[in-house]
Design an enzyme around this catalytic site. Structure first.
Site, PDB file in Angstrom:
ATOM      1  N   GLU A  90       0.754  -1.312   0.007  1.00 31.58           N
ATOM      2  CA  GLU A  90       0.012   0.044   0.084  1.00 31.58           C
ATOM      3  C   GLU A  90       0.855   1.351  -0.045  1.00 31.58           C
ATOM      4  O   GLU A  90       1.978   1.463   0.580  1.00 31.58           O
ATOM      5  CB  GLU A  90      -0.935   0.200   1.246  1.00 31.58           C
ATOM      6  N   CYS A 118      -1.518   5.830   9.983  1.00 33.40           N
ATOM      7  CA  CYS A 118      -0.057   5.079  10.758  1.00 33.40           C
ATOM      8  C   CYS A 118      -0.703   3.785  11.163  1.00 33.40           C
ATOM      9  O   CYS A 118      -1.415   3.551  11.942  1.00 33.40           O
ATOM     10  CB  CYS A 118       0.365   6.039  11.766  1.00 33.40           C
TER      11      CYS A 118
HETATM   12  N1  SAH Z   1       8.432   0.666  10.591  1.00 32.77           N
HETATM   13  C1  SAH Z   1       8.629   2.199  10.799  1.00 32.77           C
HETATM   14  C2  SAH Z   1       7.848   2.790   9.740  1.00 32.77           C
HETATM   15  C3  SAH Z   1       6.339   2.553   9.566  1.00 32.77           C
HETATM   16  S1  SAH Z   1       5.299   2.988  10.921  1.00 32.77           S
HETATM   17  C4  SAH Z   1       8.472   2.291  12.081  1.00 32.77           C
HETATM   18  O1  SAH Z   1       7.899   1.466  12.757  1.00 32.77           O
HETATM   19  O2  SAH Z   1       8.896   3.378  12.419  1.00 32.77           O
HETATM   20  C5  SAH Z   1       5.072   4.503  11.126  1.00 32.77           C
HETATM   21  C6  SAH Z   1       4.741   4.862  12.460  1.00 32.77           C
HETATM   22  O3  SAH Z   1       3.326   4.691  12.811  1.00 32.77           O
HETATM   23  C7  SAH Z   1       5.489   4.323  13.605  1.00 32.77           C
HETATM   24  O4  SAH Z   1       5.925   5.185  14.241  1.00 32.77           O
HETATM   25  C8  SAH Z   1       4.820   3.202  14.045  1.00 32.77           C
HETATM   26  O5  SAH Z   1       4.988   2.962  15.426  1.00 32.77           O
HETATM   27  C9  SAH Z   1       3.197   4.003  14.075  1.00 32.77           C
HETATM   28  N2  SAH Z   1       2.103   2.966  13.949  1.00 32.77           N
HETATM   29  C10 SAH Z   1       2.054   1.752  14.209  1.00 32.77           C
HETATM   30  N3  SAH Z   1       0.883   1.406  14.112  1.00 32.77           N
HETATM   31  C11 SAH Z   1       0.109   2.361  14.714  1.00 32.77           C
HETATM   32  C12 SAH Z   1      -1.301   2.443  14.769  1.00 32.77           C
HETATM   33  N4  SAH Z   1      -2.157   1.527  15.234  1.00 32.77           N
HETATM   34  N5  SAH Z   1      -1.799   3.782  15.115  1.00 32.77           N
HETATM   35  C13 SAH Z   1      -0.862   4.837  15.236  1.00 32.77           C
HETATM   36  N6  SAH Z   1       0.498   4.503  14.981  1.00 32.77           N
HETATM   37  C14 SAH Z   1       1.071   3.374  14.471  1.00 32.77           C
END
Ligand code: SAH
Ligand code: SF4
Length: 369
Positions: A95, A361
């Site tokens: 995605e 996110c």
């Molecule tokens: N793998 C990398 C980048 C992708 S996730 C990382 O983890 O940083 C991008 C951001 O979204 C990260 O900070 C992650 O912790 C956050 N994230 C993941 N799941 C989420 C959710 N359900 N709600 C809000 N933020 C989330």
């Protein structure tokens, strides 16, 4: 049997020029091919009329434009977000999200199909790891969004009423180009380091898409060797580090790889990065009601990051099927922010966009094939 054509988007400009010279053609043709693709958005060999037919025929036999087919496209009801389900050549799906807020367009790009890191509240983590993306598969996502922008007028640029003097007015609406990318889609970019760096180099090429280093943000779960490598290589883009817990125990409960790269090692790596790069780190903190959004948590973050060149991005939890936590409300988030400010830490509360289409996110996931 001849080999399958290589993906054009896997090549840097220098590699493309070298390839052309191996085929016996002068670099000027390869340079023109590069500008057709990256400056004019042309991928149709027949339309590349500046190129000699012999070169075109050779290139067409050797190279394919590995653009992803759109399996689905979902606009969000907020009008600012659009999610693309893209299909890779082996049928795997990823995605990519186009976001328009605060007057700019940003593409949220995936670095892997799935993710091996297993963060409990993340839909990509819940689906598990499928495979790494190649540099070309990462570049092609940016080109996909750029092509969307080229072919659609910006929403705030609806056709203007006819002007009295329209002799110089363009008959076409002004089109945007992609200027900002965040590597915050599916996957952990520092787990696929070499491919991600090559893709960034290609996207930054000043004779191509020419993305500014300051317009690129890479987000990592906290892969310590990767952070140290970014620092050693003086990579100039922005770095975001997902923190979520301010003690080793709290963090490891949400982010399992904290067991491999403990909080104190992560903080050492971040301090090294900041010192070497003379650049701030953005820390991401998913706010989960009653879990890591209390005033005590905020004080713990304050104590942990105090004195660092840092900014905290607070992201109220987005819903995912595999985790039943609730997002922190506005007031508690504001309170959290105020406590961080007492420690001299600037922070932002991430706008919640695209939630209705699961493009927020941590909501990106596709059925595993
Ligand atoms: N793998 C990398 C980048 C992708 S996730 C990382 O983890 O940083 C991008 C951001 O979204 C990260 O900070 C992650 O912790 C956050 N994230 C993941 N799941 C989420 C959710 N359900 N709600 C809000 N933020 C989330
Ligand atoms: Fe992977 Fe990032 Fe999701 Fe964690 S939050 S599972 S590292 S994509």
């Amino acid at each position: 049997m001849s080999a399958a054509p290589a993906n054009f988007y896997d090549h840097t400009r220098a590699e493309l020029l070298a390839l052309a010279s191996r085929w016996g053609f002068p670099p000027v043709h390869a340079a023109r091919l590069w500008s057709y693709v990256y400056l004019e958005g042309i991928e149709d060999w027949a339309a590349m009329s500046d190129l000699p037919a012999r070169f075109r025929a050779k290139a067409e036999g050797e190279l394919a434009f590995g653009r992803h087919a759109t399996a689905a496209e979902t606009p969000s009801s907020d009008g600012f977000t659009r999610k693309y389900l893209l299909e890779l050549t082996d049928g795997r799906r990823i995605e990519t999200v186009l976001m328009r807020y605060t007057g700019r367009v940003t593409a949220c790009i995936s670095s892997q199909a799935g993710c091996a890191m297993g963060c409990v509240f993340c839909a990509t983590g819940q689906m598990g790891f499928v495979r790494h993306l190649t540099p070309g598969e990462i570049v092609a996502q940016a080109m996909h969004v750029d092509a969307v922008l080229r072919t659609t007028a910006a929403p705030d640029e609806a056709p203007a009423p006819a002007l009295a003097d329209s002799t110089h007015a363009s008959p076409h609406a002004r089109h945007e180009r992609l200027r900002n990318i965040v590597l915050m889609g599916m996957g952990e970019p520092l787990h696929n380091y070499d491919a991600v760096m090559k893709a960034i180099d290609i996207l930054r090429d000043p004779t191509g898409l020419a993305l500014g280093a300051k317009k690129i943000t890479l987000s990592t779960v906290g892969v310590v060797p990767g952070i140290l490598r970014l620092a050693a290589e003086q990579r100039p883009f922005h770095l975001a580090v997902s923190l979520h817990g301010a003690t080793q125990e709290e963090r490891a409960a949400l982010v399992p790889v904290a067991k491999k790269w403990p909080l104190d090692e992560l903080m050492d790596a971040c301090r090294t990065y900041i010192a070497k790069q003379q650049r701030r780190i953005f820390y991401e903190w998913t706010l989960i009601e009653g879990k890591n959004d209390t005033p005590e948590s905020a004080h713990a973050v304050g104590r942990l990051l105090q004195g660092q060149l840092a900014q905290v991005n607070l992201i109220p939890l987005n819903p995912t099927a595999g985790y039943d936590g609730a997002p922190t409300g506005r007031d508690a988030a504001k309170k959290f922010q105020a406590i961080l400010a007492d420690y001299g830490l600037p922070s932002t509360i991430r706008q919640r966009r695209g939630i209705d289409i699961a493009a927020g996110c941590g909501q990106l996931a596709v059925a595993k094939k």
